[in-house]
Design an enzyme around this catalytic site. Structure first.
Site, PDB file in Angstrom:
ATOM      1  N   MET A 141       0.863  -0.827   0.128  1.00  0.00           N
ATOM      2  CA  MET A 141       0.348   0.034  -0.227  1.00  0.00           C
ATOM      3  C   MET A 141       0.767   1.174  -0.100  1.00  0.00           C
ATOM      4  O   MET A 141       0.760   2.061   0.882  1.00  0.00           O
ATOM      5  CB  MET A 141      -0.833  -0.012   1.024  1.00  0.00           C
ATOM      6  CG  MET A 141      -1.554   1.483   0.939  1.00  0.00           C
ATOM      7  SD  MET A 141      -3.724   0.433   0.950  1.00  0.00           S
ATOM      8  CE  MET A 141      -3.809   1.508   3.107  1.00  0.00           C
ATOM      9  N   ILE A 143       0.479   4.024  -5.179  1.00  0.00           N
ATOM     10  CA  ILE A 143      -0.483   3.406  -6.016  1.00  0.00           C
ATOM     11  C   ILE A 143      -1.758   2.459  -4.903  1.00  0.00           C
ATOM     12  O   ILE A 143      -2.880   2.954  -5.519  1.00  0.00           O
ATOM     13  CB  ILE A 143      -0.048   2.781  -7.249  1.00  0.00           C
ATOM     14  CG1 ILE A 143       0.777   3.624  -7.997  1.00  0.00           C
ATOM     15  CG2 ILE A 143      -1.150   1.426  -7.782  1.00  0.00           C
ATOM     16  CD1 ILE A 143       1.393   2.697  -9.018  1.00  0.00           C
ATOM     17  N   ARG A 155       4.955  -5.951 -10.988  1.00  0.00           N
ATOM     18  CA  ARG A 155       5.974  -5.876 -12.076  1.00  0.00           C
ATOM     19  C   ARG A 155       5.475  -7.619 -11.932  1.00  0.00           C
ATOM     20  O   ARG A 155       5.797  -8.659 -10.759  1.00  0.00           O
ATOM     21  CB  ARG A 155       7.972  -5.651 -11.931  1.00  0.00           C
ATOM     22  CG  ARG A 155       8.271  -4.757 -12.083  1.00  0.00           C
ATOM     23  CD  ARG A 155       8.418  -4.405 -13.100  1.00  0.00           C
ATOM     24  NE  ARG A 155       8.871  -2.709 -13.136  1.00  0.00           N
ATOM     25  CZ  ARG A 155       7.913  -1.797 -13.565  1.00  0.00           C
ATOM     26  NH1 ARG A 155       6.471  -1.661 -13.577  1.00  0.00           N
ATOM     27  NH2 ARG A 155       8.377  -0.213 -13.691  1.00  0.00           N
ATOM     28  N   GLU A 185       7.941  -9.437 -21.233  1.00  0.00           N
ATOM     29  CA  GLU A 185       7.012  -8.123 -22.160  1.00  0.00           C
ATOM     30  C   GLU A 185       7.435  -8.619 -23.364  1.00  0.00           C
ATOM     31  O   GLU A 185       8.276  -7.498 -23.934  1.00  0.00           O
ATOM     32  CB  GLU A 185       6.240  -7.775 -21.064  1.00  0.00           C
ATOM     33  CG  GLU A 185       5.740  -7.615 -19.992  1.00  0.00           C
ATOM     34  CD  GLU A 185       5.743  -6.531 -19.459  1.00  0.00           C
ATOM     35  OE1 GLU A 185       5.936  -5.596 -19.460  1.00  0.00           O
ATOM     36  OE2 GLU A 185       5.573  -6.448 -18.031  1.00  0.00           O
ATOM     37  N   HIS A 245       1.212  -4.006 -20.542  1.00  0.00           N
ATOM     38  CA  HIS A 245       1.398  -2.878 -19.558  1.00  0.00           C
ATOM     39  C   HIS A 245       0.763  -1.878 -19.805  1.00  0.00           C
ATOM     40  O   HIS A 245       2.297  -0.738 -19.983  1.00  0.00           O
ATOM     41  CB  HIS A 245       3.205  -3.166 -19.105  1.00  0.00           C
ATOM     42  CG  HIS A 245       4.106  -2.396 -18.365  1.00  0.00           C
ATOM     43  ND1 HIS A 245       5.124  -3.425 -17.602  1.00  0.00           N
ATOM     44  CD2 HIS A 245       3.552  -2.234 -17.346  1.00  0.00           C
ATOM     45  CE1 HIS A 245       5.699  -2.411 -16.356  1.00  0.00           C
ATOM     46  NE2 HIS A 245       5.060  -1.441 -16.508  1.00  0.00           N
TER      47      HIS A 245
HETATM   48  O1  GLV Z   1       5.476   0.347 -14.969  1.00  0.00           O
HETATM   49  C1  GLV Z   1       5.405   0.966 -14.958  1.00  0.00           C
HETATM   50  C2  GLV Z   1       5.923   2.197 -14.237  1.00  0.00           C
HETATM   51  O2  GLV Z   1       7.188   1.571 -13.382  1.00  0.00           O
HETATM   52  O3  GLV Z   1       5.343   3.669 -13.412  1.00  0.00           O
END
Ligand code: GLV
Length: 327
Positions: free
Chosen positions: A159, A162, A244, A273, A292
């Site tokens: 937490m 984001i 990730r 990816e 992504h």
């Molecule tokens: O994956 C996207 C970032 O790291 O902002």
């Protein structure tokens, strides 16, 4: 930097799939003399002394020791996005190079996207779309029964900025919110969104209907979710990954999905990816994969570019660098 020669800043390339966006150029060129990798390699003798910053747009150009050795006056690397797992901070620091990222620019979009994945997966949006456009019109919503997001339990692993924004959104969906942080419990944020702290990740895994990963990739979070953790989750649970790919043991995830150890996964990130086209995750009805793209909105990309510009300018003036990433 008006009245002075604009500083030389290395970029990978312009346009195309991986280059600096063409519509950002007008702004950037007011601040910097942009040098592409190609131009740098063609005129290395002159440019290597002059380049003072790297504008690293989505992990490009790749910065290795060879590049650092050839740029003796490099002071700042501004990296787009929040994750910095593509950078060797110790190495950069040993060359006296400071690093910045753009965590605040990306957080709202990434949280929105976490919710989008959760909703799309639980309400079987992709399957429903495929059904609606298929030549066979003998379909019914009965074939697409989903699970409710409203009122369900969401476990947020990590937490930070984001994760917290995901919690704010989940609160509006009347979800029960659990969270786990490895190091830091934040009581103020926790009570603002009514989240319950789980000291042990196991408790969160066992209780959640949706487990959402929003941790940074570090040696401590590498394959944080493996076979054991997946087995702790409910057979009706969904794993959502907006951090990730390497935070999850992907082989264990495939096995867990195939054996119905968990119900579904919604992944904006994988490893690698993109995945090879024959990867099993690409052929599972209970998996949603996106490329992504959680922070991919025009507004956010522009804000990232502006934040990176500010960081480079501050660093080159010897001022405190906004969003500096400290070792
Ligand atoms: O994956 C996207 C970032 O790291 O902002």
């Amino acid at each position: 930097m008006e009245g002075q020669e604009l500083p030389y800043v290395l970029i990978d390339s312009i346009g195309g799939k991986h280059g600096v966006y063409e519509d950002h150029l007008e702004f950037l060129k007011k601040h910097f003399q942009l040098i592409t990798m190609k131009e740098y390699l063609e005129n290395k003798k002159f440019l290597s002394e002059n380049i003072r910053a790297v504008y690293m747009w989505y992990h490009k150009p790749v910065i290795n020791e060879g590049l650092l050795q050839s740029l003796p006056n490099l002071k700042v690397v501004a990296s787009s996005g929040v994750g910095i797992d593509h950078l060797d901070l110790k190495l950069l620091s040993s060359y006296g190079v400071k690093v910045s990222n753009t965590p605040f620019a990306v957080s709202t979009d990434t949280a929105d996207f976490g919710m989008a994945l959760m909703l799309a997966s639980s309400r079987r949006l992709v399957e429903g779309y495929q059904m609606a456009v298929s030549p066979n019109t003998e379909y019914s919503p009965a074939d697409c029964l989903g699970a409710e997001v409203s009122g369900a339990t969401l476990g947020i692993v990590g937490m930070g900025t984001i994760g917290y924004k995901v919690a704010e959104r989940a609160k509006a969906f009347e979800m029960k919110i659990l969270y786990h942080n490895r190091n830091q419990r934040n009581k103020e944020e926790e009570s603002a969104v009514g989240a319950i702290y789980c000291k042990k990740i196991d408790d969160l895994l066992q209780q959640s209907d949706f487990v959402l990963l929003s941790v940074s990739l570090t040696p401590q979070t590498h394959k944080l979710i493996g076979k054991r953790e997946l087995e702790l989750m409910k057979p009706t649970a969904t794993l959502i990954n907006i951090s990730r790919g390497l935070v999850v043991d992907q082989d264990a995830l495939v096995e867990a999905l195939q054996n119905k150890v968990i119900k579904a996964a919604a992944l904006d990130v994988t490893h690698p990816e993109p995945l090879p086209r024959d990867h099993p995750l690409l052929n599972m009805k209970n998996v949603i994969i996106t490329p992504h793209m959680a922070s991919a909105t025009k507004k956010t990309r522009r804000l990232m570019m502006e934040n990176m510009t500010e960081s480079i300018e501050a660093g080159l003036r010897g001022l405190p660098i906004p969003n500096e990433v400290l070792l």
